[in-house]
Design an enzyme around this catalytic site. Sequence first.
Site, PDB file in Angstrom:
ATOM      1  N   PRO A  24      46.838  18.772 -11.358  1.00 13.17           N
ATOM      2  CG  PRO A  24      46.236  21.002 -11.211  1.00 13.17           C
ATOM      3  CD  PRO A  24      46.020  19.684 -10.550  1.00 13.17           C
ATOM      4  CG  ASP A  47      52.200   9.355 -16.836  1.00 11.79           C
ATOM      5  OD1 ASP A  47      52.611   8.371 -17.450  1.00 11.79           O
ATOM      6  OD2 ASP A  47      51.004   9.523 -16.519  1.00 11.79           O
ATOM      7  CE  LYS A  69      53.572  10.534 -25.229  1.00 14.33           C
ATOM      8  NZ  LYS A  69      52.630  11.471 -25.748  1.00 14.33           N
ATOM      9  N   GLY A 100      48.607  12.340 -14.196  1.00 10.09           N
ATOM     10  CA  GLY A 100      48.328  13.775 -14.127  1.00 10.09           C
ATOM     11  C   GLY A 100      46.839  14.065 -14.211  1.00 10.09           C
ATOM     12  N   GLY A 101      46.391  15.083 -13.493  1.00 10.41           N
ATOM     13  CA  GLY A 101      44.976  15.476 -13.551  1.00 10.41           C
ATOM     14  C   GLY A 101      44.077  14.384 -13.023  1.00 10.41           C
ATOM     15  CG  ASP A 102      39.732  12.289 -13.291  1.00 10.07           C
ATOM     16  OD1 ASP A 102      39.315  12.254 -12.116  1.00 10.07           O
ATOM     17  OD2 ASP A 102      39.416  11.440 -14.142  1.00 10.07           O
ATOM     18  CB  ILE A 105      39.862  13.935 -17.848  1.00  9.62           C
ATOM     19  CG1 ILE A 105      38.727  13.953 -16.831  1.00  9.62           C
ATOM     20  CG2 ILE A 105      39.650  15.006 -18.923  1.00  9.62           C
ATOM     21  CD1 ILE A 105      37.344  14.000 -17.392  1.00  9.62           C
ATOM     22  CB  THR A 130      40.327  17.302 -14.952  1.00 10.59           C
ATOM     23  OG1 THR A 130      40.836  17.092 -16.270  1.00 10.59           O
ATOM     24  CG2 THR A 130      39.158  18.267 -14.987  1.00 10.59           C
ATOM     25  CB  ALA A 131      44.154  20.402 -17.164  1.00  9.54           C
ATOM     26  CG  MET A 183      46.518  16.637 -25.379  1.00  3.10           C
ATOM     27  SD  MET A 183      45.999  14.934 -25.658  1.00  3.10           S
ATOM     28  CE  MET A 183      44.295  14.983 -25.119  1.00  3.10           C
ATOM     29  N   GLY A 212      49.160  25.521 -16.010  1.00  2.67           N
ATOM     30  CA  GLY A 212      48.171  26.053 -15.074  1.00  2.67           C
ATOM     31  C   GLY A 212      48.330  25.495 -13.666  1.00  2.67           C
TER      32      GLY A 212
HETATM   33  N1  SAH Z   1      44.410  13.560 -17.323  1.00  6.25           N
HETATM   34  C1  SAH Z   1      44.815  14.947 -17.511  1.00  6.25           C
HETATM   35  C2  SAH Z   1      44.879  15.324 -18.987  1.00  6.25           C
HETATM   36  C3  SAH Z   1      45.916  14.562 -19.774  1.00  6.25           C
HETATM   37  S1  SAH Z   1      45.983  15.081 -21.462  1.00  6.25           S
HETATM   38  C4  SAH Z   1      43.833  15.848 -16.749  1.00  6.25           C
HETATM   39  O1  SAH Z   1      42.794  15.375 -16.274  1.00  6.25           O
HETATM   40  O2  SAH Z   1      44.111  17.044 -16.635  1.00  6.25           O
HETATM   41  C5  SAH Z   1      47.296  16.263 -21.387  1.00  6.25           C
HETATM   42  C6  SAH Z   1      46.737  17.657 -21.641  1.00  6.25           C
HETATM   43  O3  SAH Z   1      46.123  18.147 -20.451  1.00  6.25           O
HETATM   44  C7  SAH Z   1      47.783  18.692 -21.984  1.00  6.25           C
HETATM   45  O4  SAH Z   1      48.108  18.671 -23.362  1.00  6.25           O
HETATM   46  C8  SAH Z   1      47.071  19.974 -21.619  1.00  6.25           C
HETATM   47  O5  SAH Z   1      46.142  20.350 -22.607  1.00  6.25           O
HETATM   48  C9  SAH Z   1      46.278  19.549 -20.387  1.00  6.25           C
HETATM   49  N2  SAH Z   1      46.970  19.881 -19.123  1.00  6.25           N
HETATM   50  C10 SAH Z   1      47.394  19.038 -18.177  1.00  6.25           C
HETATM   51  N3  SAH Z   1      47.940  19.701 -17.142  1.00  6.25           N
HETATM   52  C11 SAH Z   1      47.854  21.009 -17.439  1.00  6.25           C
HETATM   53  C12 SAH Z   1      48.244  22.210 -16.784  1.00  6.25           C
HETATM   54  N4  SAH Z   1      48.836  22.184 -15.587  1.00  6.25           N
HETATM   55  N5  SAH Z   1      48.003  23.394 -17.404  1.00  6.25           N
HETATM   56  C13 SAH Z   1      47.411  23.432 -18.605  1.00  6.25           C
HETATM   57  N6  SAH Z   1      47.019  22.334 -19.275  1.00  6.25           N
HETATM   58  C14 SAH Z   1      47.234  21.141 -18.718  1.00  6.25           C
END
Ligand code: SAH
Length: 270
Positions: A24, A47, A69, A100-102, A105, A130-131, A183, A212
């Site tokens: 995250p 990204d 972006k 980012g994240g997973d 997801i 994931t977030a 989002m 977060g």
């Molecule tokens: N693949 C990512 C999600 C991508 S969609 C995952 O698994 O986390 C992008 C959305 O993820 C953002 O609009 C927000 O809602 C959330 N997000 C990603 N990183 C975040 C963070 N550090 N804190 C809060 N929300 C986050």
Amino acid sequence: MPLHEPGARPARAPGRVCLVGAGPGDPDLITVAGLKRLRVADVVVHDRLGAPALLGECRADALRIDVGKQAGRHPVSQGDINALLVRHAAAGREVVRLKGGDPFIFGRGGEEMIALRQAGIPVEVVPGITAASACAAATGIALTHRGLASEVSLVAAHQRAGAAGCDWASLAARRDRTLVFYMGLSQAADIAQGLLRHGRPGGTPVVLVSDGATPRQRALRCTLDCLASTARYGGLASPCLILVGEVGAMADPRAVVLAEAVEEVAKWAA
Ligand code: SAH
């Protein structure tokens, strides 16, 4: 195997892509497997990352390509990203696609995997945190908790034009379900309205977490009937996650601010 072996290249067949979840935003929240792949990659396609420090882990001679972006620049289309991955892997390079994240997801990792498969390129996937997991951990909220929540839904609040939209009746149906909206900041009023209209109580705890699990984290706690005004006047920025459910009451008061002051501002603004 030690984590860092300068110059080491794994003895694999050349030319493949690894979709790596970066986590995250905290560079420590990538997996050991993800870090290993990153450190040996010839090409890293990334990204606008939550954890730029991770790019410092790439080989000094690795080609880094930013496809995120950015203001004032057209984002690279998904089709172009797929083509880029295929081209580098087909040329025999070890490619890491850092997401980012997973990757699976809301990360369009599935689309990239399918495009690579169709092109006959070997693909590996290294999952990421994931977030929802990261923000829950950082605010002291258990996504499931005996007696409070036995289900979790990860929901894309912002969907592509023409998509079916959220099934509010189903999302609102069970009090023992934690809802995590990705989002969602700009959709907060619709989320609140959709859930309230279908019977989720106005007093349901809600926690909004922006950035977060990073040093910039901000978290506000409110209730469902105040979600729209908290999102509007709370000063939170993207990326932001919205957690709705009884488990929100567990939030650590040291990590989460009550949004009452925001309510005052909203009243003045009205
Ligand atoms: N693949 C990512 C999600 C991508 S969609 C995952 O698994 O986390 C992008 C959305 O993820 C953002 O609009 C927000 O809602 C959330 N997000 C990603 N990183 C975040 C963070 N550090 N804190 C809060 N929300 C986050």
